[in-house]
Design an enzyme around this catalytic site. Structure first.
Site, PDB file in Angstrom:
ATOM      1  N   CYS A   1      63.229  40.176  73.038  1.00 16.86           N
ATOM      2  CA  CYS A   1      63.329  39.039  73.501  1.00 16.86           C
ATOM      3  C   CYS A   1      64.578  38.273  73.284  1.00 16.86           C
ATOM      4  CB  CYS A   1      62.180  38.178  73.149  1.00 16.86           C
ATOM      5  SG  CYS A   1      60.910  38.645  73.714  1.00 16.86           S
TER       6      CYS A   1
ATOM      7  N   GLU B   1      58.699  35.186  75.712  1.00 16.48           N
ATOM      8  CA  GLU B   1      59.798  34.754  76.073  1.00 16.48           C
ATOM      9  C   GLU B   1      60.305  35.299  77.297  1.00 16.48           C
ATOM     10  OE1 GLU B   1      58.314  35.597  73.150  1.00 16.48           O
ATOM     11  OE2 GLU B   1      59.526  34.943  71.365  1.00 16.48           O
TER      12      GLU B   1
HETATM   13  N1  THU Z   1      55.018  38.550  71.133  1.00 16.54           N
HETATM   14  C1  THU Z   1      55.536  37.675  71.924  1.00 16.54           C
HETATM   15  O1  THU Z   1      55.226  37.075  72.747  1.00 16.54           O
HETATM   16  N2  THU Z   1      56.935  37.203  71.381  1.00 16.54           N
HETATM   17  C2  THU Z   1      57.610  37.844  70.367  1.00 16.54           C
HETATM   18  O2  THU Z   1      58.707  37.440  70.153  1.00 16.54           O
HETATM   19  C3  THU Z   1      56.931  38.710  69.740  1.00 16.54           C
HETATM   20  C4  THU Z   1      55.361  39.209  69.971  1.00 16.54           C
HETATM   21  C5  THU Z   1      53.475  38.957  71.487  1.00 16.54           C
HETATM   22  C6  THU Z   1      53.638  40.253  71.868  1.00 16.54           C
HETATM   23  C7  THU Z   1      52.094  40.716  71.554  1.00 16.54           C
HETATM   24  O3  THU Z   1      51.419  40.277  72.843  1.00 16.54           O
HETATM   25  C8  THU Z   1      51.723  39.972  70.394  1.00 16.54           C
HETATM   26  O4  THU Z   1      52.768  38.796  70.312  1.00 16.54           O
HETATM   27  C9  THU Z   1      51.622  40.661  69.202  1.00 16.54           C
HETATM   28  O5  THU Z   1      52.782  41.321  68.952  1.00 16.54           O
END
Ligand code: THU
Length: 143
Positions: free
Chosen positions: A103, A69
């Protein structure tokens, strides 16, 4: 749940939202997540109608990893967009995962409210609003 957008509280059409989900799924394919194995794709719809995508990008120094995000937000702002109608986030979990707190705060910096489509890699969808996910938020100023 399936493709049930009937409770949509906003003005964005179902086909707009499905287009956003398709773009988020495509972006998810670029996710760099060798440490968690958890791939995330995001797609923002700017008020201009333009779609800007992002994916999570991890790092061997784990704390440097950035979520899908926020990748989308920084990319969109760098291209001159600051107002958004909707975001789609695609994860492979069931139910599909919402944006993390960091985020959410990054999203409200630019749009106090927007539609948030949480999508699985298949047909699962949840439609919520940013304001409901982060009803009380930290704000300093508005230009
Ligand atoms: N992650 C996201 O891309 N968005 C979120 O809102 C939560 C977590 C990703 C970060 C990391 O690369 C993986 O998910 C595991 O936490």
């Amino acid at each position: 749940m399936g493709l049930d957008y009937k409770k949509s509280p906003g003005s964005t059409t179902t086909s707009d939202l499905e287009e956003l989900v398709r773009e988020a799924k495509r972006a998810r394919e670029s996710a760099y997540a060798p440490y968690s194995g958890f791939k995330v794709g995001a797609a923002l719809r700017a008020v201009s109608g333009e779609i800007i995508t992002g994916c999570n990008v991890e790092n061997a120094s784990y704390g440097l990893s950035i979520c899908a995000e926020r990748t989308a937000i920084v990319s969109a702002v760098a291209r001159g967009h600051r107002d958004f109608d909707a975001i789609a986030v695609v994860t492979e979990t069931s139910p599909p995962a919402p944006p993390c707190g960091q985020c959410l705060q990054s999203l409200v910096e630019f749009s106090g409210d927007m539609e948030v489509v949480l999508a699985g890699t298949g047909d699962e969808r949840m439609l919520v609003r940013l304001h409901d996910l982060l009803p009380v938020r930290f704000e300093l100023r508005k230009e």
